[in-house]
Design a protein around this motif. Structure first.
Motif, PDB file in Angstrom:
ATOM      1  N   ALA A  27      45.290  13.385 141.886  1.00 59.46           N
ATOM      2  CA  ALA A  27      45.820  12.685 143.058  1.00 59.46           C
ATOM      3  C   ALA A  27      46.096  13.697 144.158  1.00 59.46           C
ATOM      4  CB  ALA A  27      47.093  11.932 142.708  1.00 59.46           C
ATOM      5  N   ILE A  28      45.820  13.303 145.393  1.00 56.03           N
ATOM      6  CA  ILE A  28      46.180  14.131 146.534  1.00 56.03           C
ATOM      7  C   ILE A  28      47.683  14.039 146.739  1.00 56.03           C
ATOM      8  CG2 ILE A  28      45.848  14.444 149.026  1.00 56.03           C
ATOM      9  CD1 ILE A  28      43.080  13.210 148.689  1.00 56.03           C
ATOM     10  N   SER A  29      48.284  15.139 147.118  1.00 57.23           N
ATOM     11  CA  SER A  29      49.748  15.181 147.194  1.00 57.23           C
ATOM     12  C   SER A  29      50.279  14.314 148.328  1.00 57.23           C
ATOM     13  CB  SER A  29      50.220  16.619 147.365  1.00 57.23           C
ATOM     14  OG  SER A  29      49.846  17.119 148.619  1.00 57.23           O
ATOM     15  N   LYS A  30      51.412  13.709 148.058  1.00 57.02           N
ATOM     16  CA  LYS A  30      52.215  13.086 149.110  1.00 57.02           C
ATOM     17  C   LYS A  30      53.208  14.112 149.646  1.00 57.02           C
ATOM     18  CE  LYS A  30      52.132   8.474 146.942  1.00 57.02           C
ATOM     19  NZ  LYS A  30      51.678   7.611 148.035  1.00 57.02           N
ATOM     20  N   VAL A  31      53.731  14.915 148.736  1.00 58.71           N
ATOM     21  CA  VAL A  31      54.579  16.062 149.070  1.00 58.71           C
ATOM     22  C   VAL A  31      54.276  17.155 148.050  1.00 58.71           C
ATOM     23  CG1 VAL A  31      56.937  16.979 149.149  1.00 58.71           C
ATOM     24  CG2 VAL A  31      56.455  14.706 150.077  1.00 58.71           C
ATOM     25  N   VAL A  32      54.106  18.375 148.515  1.00 56.30           N
ATOM     26  CA  VAL A  32      53.938  19.513 147.612  1.00 56.30           C
ATOM     27  C   VAL A  32      54.847  20.622 148.116  1.00 56.30           C
ATOM     28  CG1 VAL A  32      51.890  20.299 148.889  1.00 56.30           C
ATOM     29  CG2 VAL A  32      52.267  21.081 146.552  1.00 56.30           C
ATOM     30  N   MET A  33      55.548  21.295 147.176  1.00 54.12           N
ATOM     31  CA  MET A  33      56.582  22.252 147.577  1.00 54.12           C
ATOM     32  C   MET A  33      56.561  23.479 146.678  1.00 54.12           C
ATOM     33  SD  MET A  33      60.753  21.677 147.645  1.00 54.12           S
ATOM     34  CE  MET A  33      60.621  20.282 148.773  1.00 54.12           C
ATOM     35  N   ALA A  34      56.791  24.625 147.293  1.00 53.97           N
ATOM     36  CA  ALA A  34      57.035  25.860 146.543  1.00 53.97           C
ATOM     37  C   ALA A  34      58.301  26.494 147.103  1.00 53.97           C
ATOM     38  CB  ALA A  34      55.858  26.815 146.666  1.00 53.97           C
ATOM     39  N   VAL A  35      59.135  26.980 146.200  1.00 48.54           N
ATOM     40  CA  VAL A  35      60.393  27.629 146.582  1.00 48.54           C
ATOM     41  C   VAL A  35      60.462  28.973 145.872  1.00 48.54           C
ATOM     42  CG1 VAL A  35      62.903  27.448 146.583  1.00 48.54           C
ATOM     43  CG2 VAL A  35      61.514  25.376 146.807  1.00 48.54           C
ATOM     44  N   ASP A  77      73.225  19.800 148.469  1.00 49.19           N
ATOM     45  CA  ASP A  77      73.474  18.766 149.483  1.00 49.19           C
ATOM     46  C   ASP A  77      73.154  19.298 150.885  1.00 49.19           C
ATOM     47  OD1 ASP A  77      74.310  17.034 147.524  1.00 49.19           O
ATOM     48  OD2 ASP A  77      76.461  17.372 147.848  1.00 49.19           O
ATOM     49  N   ALA A  78      73.635  20.503 151.172  1.00 48.89           N
ATOM     50  CA  ALA A  78      73.397  21.076 152.498  1.00 48.89           C
ATOM     51  C   ALA A  78      71.919  21.348 152.740  1.00 48.89           C
ATOM     52  CB  ALA A  78      74.205  22.369 152.648  1.00 48.89           C
ATOM     53  N   ALA A  79      71.232  21.835 151.707  1.00 48.63           N
ATOM     54  CA  ALA A  79      69.814  22.155 151.859  1.00 48.63           C
ATOM     55  C   ALA A  79      68.982  20.887 152.064  1.00 48.63           C
ATOM     56  CB  ALA A  79      69.316  22.923 150.637  1.00 48.63           C
ATOM     57  N   VAL A  80      69.299  19.853 151.327  1.00 46.71           N
ATOM     58  CA  VAL A  80      68.556  18.587 151.468  1.00 46.71           C
ATOM     59  C   VAL A  80      68.783  18.000 152.857  1.00 46.71           C
ATOM     60  CG1 VAL A  80      68.407  16.209 150.648  1.00 46.71           C
ATOM     61  CG2 VAL A  80      68.488  18.094 149.001  1.00 46.71           C
ATOM     62  N   THR A  81      70.011  18.053 153.332  1.00 51.02           N
ATOM     63  CA  THR A  81      70.292  17.553 154.683  1.00 51.02           C
ATOM     64  C   THR A  81      69.486  18.329 155.719  1.00 51.02           C
ATOM     65  OG1 THR A  81      72.537  16.887 154.064  1.00 51.02           O
ATOM     66  CG2 THR A  81      72.104  17.230 156.409  1.00 51.02           C
ATOM     67  N   ALA A  82      69.435  19.646 155.558  1.00 46.70           N
ATOM     68  CA  ALA A  82      68.663  20.469 156.490  1.00 46.70           C
ATOM     69  C   ALA A  82      67.174  20.144 156.412  1.00 46.70           C
ATOM     70  CB  ALA A  82      68.906  21.942 156.187  1.00 46.70           C
ATOM     71  N   LEU A  83      66.670  19.981 155.191  1.00 42.81           N
ATOM     72  CA  LEU A  83      65.235  19.718 155.027  1.00 42.81           C
ATOM     73  C   LEU A  83      64.847  18.377 155.634  1.00 42.81           C
ATOM     74  CD1 LEU A  83      62.545  20.662 153.788  1.00 42.81           C
ATOM     75  CD2 LEU A  83      63.171  19.402 151.711  1.00 42.81           C
ATOM     76  N   GLU A  84      65.634  17.365 155.363  1.00 41.35           N
ATOM     77  CA  GLU A  84      65.294  16.038 155.887  1.00 41.35           C
ATOM     78  C   GLU A  84      65.350  16.009 157.414  1.00 41.35           C
ATOM     79  OE1 GLU A  84      66.719  13.320 152.062  1.00 41.35           O
ATOM     80  OE2 GLU A  84      68.008  13.452 153.834  1.00 41.35           O
ATOM     81  N   ALA A  85      66.156  16.896 157.994  1.00 45.45           N
ATOM     82  CA  ALA A  85      66.253  16.931 159.453  1.00 45.45           C
ATOM     83  C   ALA A  85      65.117  17.716 160.096  1.00 45.45           C
ATOM     84  CB  ALA A  85      67.593  17.552 159.865  1.00 45.45           C
ATOM     85  N   LEU A 110      62.128  11.496 152.139  1.00 42.29           N
ATOM     86  CA  LEU A 110      63.032  11.227 151.016  1.00 42.29           C
ATOM     87  C   LEU A 110      62.607  12.004 149.770  1.00 42.29           C
ATOM     88  CD1 LEU A 110      65.393   9.527 149.865  1.00 42.29           C
ATOM     89  CD2 LEU A 110      63.702   7.774 149.290  1.00 42.29           C
ATOM     90  N   VAL A 111      61.314  11.979 149.476  1.00 43.83           N
ATOM     91  CA  VAL A 111      60.828  12.655 148.267  1.00 43.83           C
ATOM     92  C   VAL A 111      60.971  14.169 148.392  1.00 43.83           C
ATOM     93  CG1 VAL A 111      58.729  13.195 146.956  1.00 43.83           C
ATOM     94  CG2 VAL A 111      59.298  10.824 147.514  1.00 43.83           C
ATOM     95  N   ALA A 112      60.707  14.703 149.570  1.00 40.50           N
ATOM     96  CA  ALA A 112      60.859  16.150 149.762  1.00 40.50           C
ATOM     97  C   ALA A 112      62.292  16.569 149.448  1.00 40.50           C
ATOM     98  CB  ALA A 112      60.486  16.542 151.184  1.00 40.50           C
ATOM     99  N   GLY A 113      63.246  15.808 149.924  1.00 39.02           N
ATOM    100  CA  GLY A 113      64.641  16.119 149.638  1.00 39.02           C
ATOM    101  C   GLY A 113      64.952  16.032 148.148  1.00 39.02           C
ATOM    102  N   ARG A 114      64.408  15.026 147.482  1.00 33.91           N
ATOM    103  CA  ARG A 114      64.702  14.871 146.053  1.00 33.91           C
ATOM    104  C   ARG A 114      64.035  15.970 145.230  1.00 33.91           C
ATOM    105  NH1 ARG A 114      65.313   8.445 144.576  1.00 33.91           N
ATOM    106  NH2 ARG A 114      66.945   8.061 146.120  1.00 33.91           N
ATOM    107  N   VAL A 115      62.836  16.363 145.624  1.00 33.94           N
ATOM    108  CA  VAL A 115      62.179  17.457 144.910  1.00 33.94           C
ATOM    109  C   VAL A 115      62.992  18.736 145.048  1.00 33.94           C
ATOM    110  CG1 VAL A 115      60.163  18.991 144.956  1.00 33.94           C
ATOM    111  CG2 VAL A 115      59.854  16.506 145.033  1.00 33.94           C
ATOM    112  N   LEU A 116      63.450  19.023 146.249  1.00 31.17           N
ATOM    113  CA  LEU A 116      64.244  20.235 146.452  1.00 31.17           C
ATOM    114  C   LEU A 116      65.537  20.173 145.645  1.00 31.17           C
ATOM    115  CD1 LEU A 116      64.632  22.934 147.896  1.00 31.17           C
ATOM    116  CD2 LEU A 116      65.712  21.672 149.779  1.00 31.17           C
TER     117      LEU A 116
END
Length: 286
Positions: free
Chosen positions: A192-200, A245-253, A270-276
């Protein structure tokens, strides 16, 4: 009937450079073909005037240690990344990302260089290069130069590669105590092609706080991106609930995904925040 552009298959890098020098933008380099052949047969945009098949250039293969760097040739396939003992030991997140790409046939043909040059914002390995401060090495008849992965993607499916250049390799700095995590969300767990893909990535300080944090994402902008405000929110923080919490708020913004056929902007945000949050929670053990 799909176009059938003429194909040249140089036997050496010098021969490839010569053709690129003479032909410039008329040539479209072909590595594994998992993107270009789909574009040609699907008649997705104008076909290339000529195709430069670089599959036989063994100079572009191999996974090696070079000082304090992991050096990965441009023609390295996803299968080779998955099977590499060096990748498994030093950058397992890259092997994990490679395992999420297509089926076995695609993993046998798709390459590191092709994924970079195709520059799809949904390219699965691309956030890894951003999160590890990797360098993309480009070569031409005039010599070689290195471009930071952060500067390589200049626009939607556009890169810093000149028409007379090939991607030769990727240099990944190996830093002590750095951890890299990867997560992809698609329509399903495989093929499947990604809807969200993340590396930290981050280093852990003596007090358990994250240092030099990198948060990189795909499928949330026209190019793969780093999330600078999110990185700042995490830097110097231990992986606890309040930091998440702070990081997710920053990411979603700060991310600005779009609506398209694969997903909506709201879902991606929403998914990006939940993945993080999940990655932080797993590291914090809460």
């Amino acid at each position: 009937m799909p176009a059938e552009p003429p194909v040249e298959s140089p036997r050496s890098l010098a021969d490839a450079y010569g053709l690129l020098t003479d032909g410039g933008a008329a040539w479209r380099p072909l590595a594994g073909g998992t993107d270009l052949l789909v574009q040609i047969t699907g008649e997705l945009g104008p076909p290339p005037e000529r195709v430069l098949d670089i599959w036989a250039l063994d100079e572009l293969r191999g996974i090696n240690l070079g000082g304090d760097e992991l050096v990965i040739g441009a023609l390295t396939t996803y299968t080779e990344l998955r099977q590499s003992a060096l990748v498994g030991e030093l950058l397992p997140a890259l092997a994990e990302a490679s395992a999420t790409i297509g089926a076995a046939q695609i993993q046998n043909r798709g390459t590191v260089g092709g994924n970079l040059v195709n520059a799809s914002p949904a390219g699965d390995t691309l956030p890894i290069w951003l999160a590890t401060d990797s360098l993309v090495v480009l070569g031409s008849a005039g010599g070689e130069r290195s471009v930071a992965a952060l500067d390589f993607f200049t626009g939607y499916r556009e890169t810093a590669r000149r028409d007379d250049e090939l991607v030769l390799r990727v240099r990944v700095p190996l830093l002590p105590r750095r951890r890299v995590r990867f997560r992809k969300v698609g329509t399903r767990r495989a093929q499947a092609i990604s809807k969200v893909v993340m590396a930290v990535s981050w280093h852990t300080g003596e007090d358990g706080a994250w240092i030099d944090t990198r948060v990189a994402l795909g499928s949330v902008a026209a190019t793969p991106v780093r999330a600078g405000a999110t990185e700042a929110a995490l830097d110097g923080q231990q992986p606890v609930r309040a930091a998440a919490d702070a990081a997710v708020t920053a990411l979603e913004a700060e991310i600005q995904p779009i609506d398209d056929v694969r997903s909506t902007a709201n879902y991606r945000r929403l998914v990006a925040g939940r993945v993080l949050r999940r990655l932080i929670r797993e590291e914090g053990g809460w």
